[in-house]
Design a protein around this motif. Structure first.
Motif, PDB file in Angstrom:
ATOM      1  N   SER A   1      44.035   5.073   3.199  1.00 59.67           N
ATOM      2  CA  SER A   1      43.584   4.838   4.939  1.00 59.67           C
ATOM      3  C   SER A   1      44.960   3.433   4.830  1.00 59.67           C
ATOM      4  N   LYS A   2      44.994   3.823   5.564  1.00 60.08           N
ATOM      5  CA  LYS A   2      46.946   2.058   6.187  1.00 60.08           C
ATOM      6  C   LYS A   2      46.228   1.406   6.820  1.00 60.08           C
TER       7      LYS A   2
ATOM      8  N   ARG B   1      56.439   4.288  12.370  1.00 56.68           N
ATOM      9  CA  ARG B   1      56.447   5.524  12.645  1.00 56.68           C
ATOM     10  C   ARG B   1      56.357   6.488  11.669  1.00 56.68           C
TER      11      ARG B   1
ATOM     12  N   LEU C   1      52.756   6.160  10.440  1.00 58.58           N
ATOM     13  CA  LEU C   1      51.479   6.643  12.173  1.00 58.58           C
ATOM     14  C   LEU C   1      51.275   8.533  12.068  1.00 58.58           C
ATOM     15  N   GLU C   2      52.563   8.821  10.893  1.00 53.51           N
ATOM     16  CA  GLU C   2      52.677  10.609  11.151  1.00 53.51           C
ATOM     17  C   GLU C   2      52.020  10.750   9.821  1.00 53.51           C
TER      18      GLU C   2
ATOM     19  N   ASP D   1      49.308   8.982   9.056  1.00 53.67           N
ATOM     20  CA  ASP D   1      47.926   8.973   9.220  1.00 53.67           C
ATOM     21  C   ASP D   1      47.156   9.939  10.087  1.00 53.67           C
ATOM     22  N   GLN D   2      47.699  10.980  10.492  1.00 56.47           N
ATOM     23  CA  GLN D   2      47.933  12.269  11.171  1.00 56.47           C
ATOM     24  C   GLN D   2      47.426  13.370  10.401  1.00 56.47           C
ATOM     25  N   LEU D   3      47.978  13.217   8.902  1.00 58.18           N
ATOM     26  CA  LEU D   3      47.775  14.477   8.086  1.00 58.18           C
ATOM     27  C   LEU D   3      46.786  14.988   7.526  1.00 58.18           C
TER      28      LEU D   3
END
Ligand code: S3P
Length: 173
Positions: free
Chosen positions: A3-4, A165, A168-169, A171-173
């Motif tokens: 988690s971020k 960026r 967020l990228e 987090d999409q993985l």
């Protein structure tokens, strides 16, 4: 850590942790905490006063307490003092609770920015000693970091945007 939710910014004194951390927090819609500021608020003393009155070891204890406290805060960007990597306990806390971003800035640039700052007691050392400290810590910063960001000639604003960026990228993985 996947988690971020909690992001820690690490790097040498003068690498731009607080400024970039604040901008990053804004960008990601998180709150911002600066561990040195928390310690100063908590004690009512400046960092230099703490070092002079109680010594560096005591400061390091306060720093660990402040870092632990930050693990209870949700959705936050935390700017850590440059010496956070000095204690293995802190490395464990960082590793287990934060997505760690290392701001990679050359020693000469850090030194140029912090030269003469009276509230940074580590600057009482001479430049050769500081360079040694920088080299020793750089390995630790890199080891504990989930992301190393080479700041280069980026403005603080674009560094924060680029880091946001990437986060967020990821987090999409
Ligand atoms: C220190 C860095 C300082 C502050 C204290 C000790 C260090 O924070 O925590 O003066 O050991 O490098 P900044 O990195 O924000 O200057």
């Amino acid at each position: 850590m996947e988690s971020k939710e909690r992001i820690a910014i690490i790097g040498f004194m003068g690498s731009g942790k607080s400024t970039i951390g604040k901008l990053l927090a804004k960008r990601l819609g998180k709150s911002f905490l600066d561990l040195d500021e928390e310690i100063q608020k908590e004690t009512g003393m400046s960092i230099r006063q703490i070092f002079e009155k109680f010594g560096e070891d005591h400061f390091r204890k306060l720093e660990t307490i402040a870092l632990k406290k930050a693990t209870n805060v949700g959705q936050v960007v935390v700017s850590c003092g440059g010496g956070i990597v000095e204690k293995s306990e802190n490395l464990r806390i960082l590793n287990e609770n934060f997505f760690v971003v290392f701001l990679d800035v050359p020693f000469e640039e850090c030194y140029r920015r912090i030269y003469g700052d009276r509230n940074r007691p580590k600057l009482d050392a001479n430049v050769e000693q500081l360079k040694l400290l920088f080299n020793k810590r750089k390995n630790l910063y890199q080891k504990v970091a989930n992301l190393t960001y080479n700041v280069g000639k980026d403005s603080e604003q674009s560094a924060a945007e680029n880091i946001a960026r990437v986060i967020l990228e990821l987090d999409q993985l």
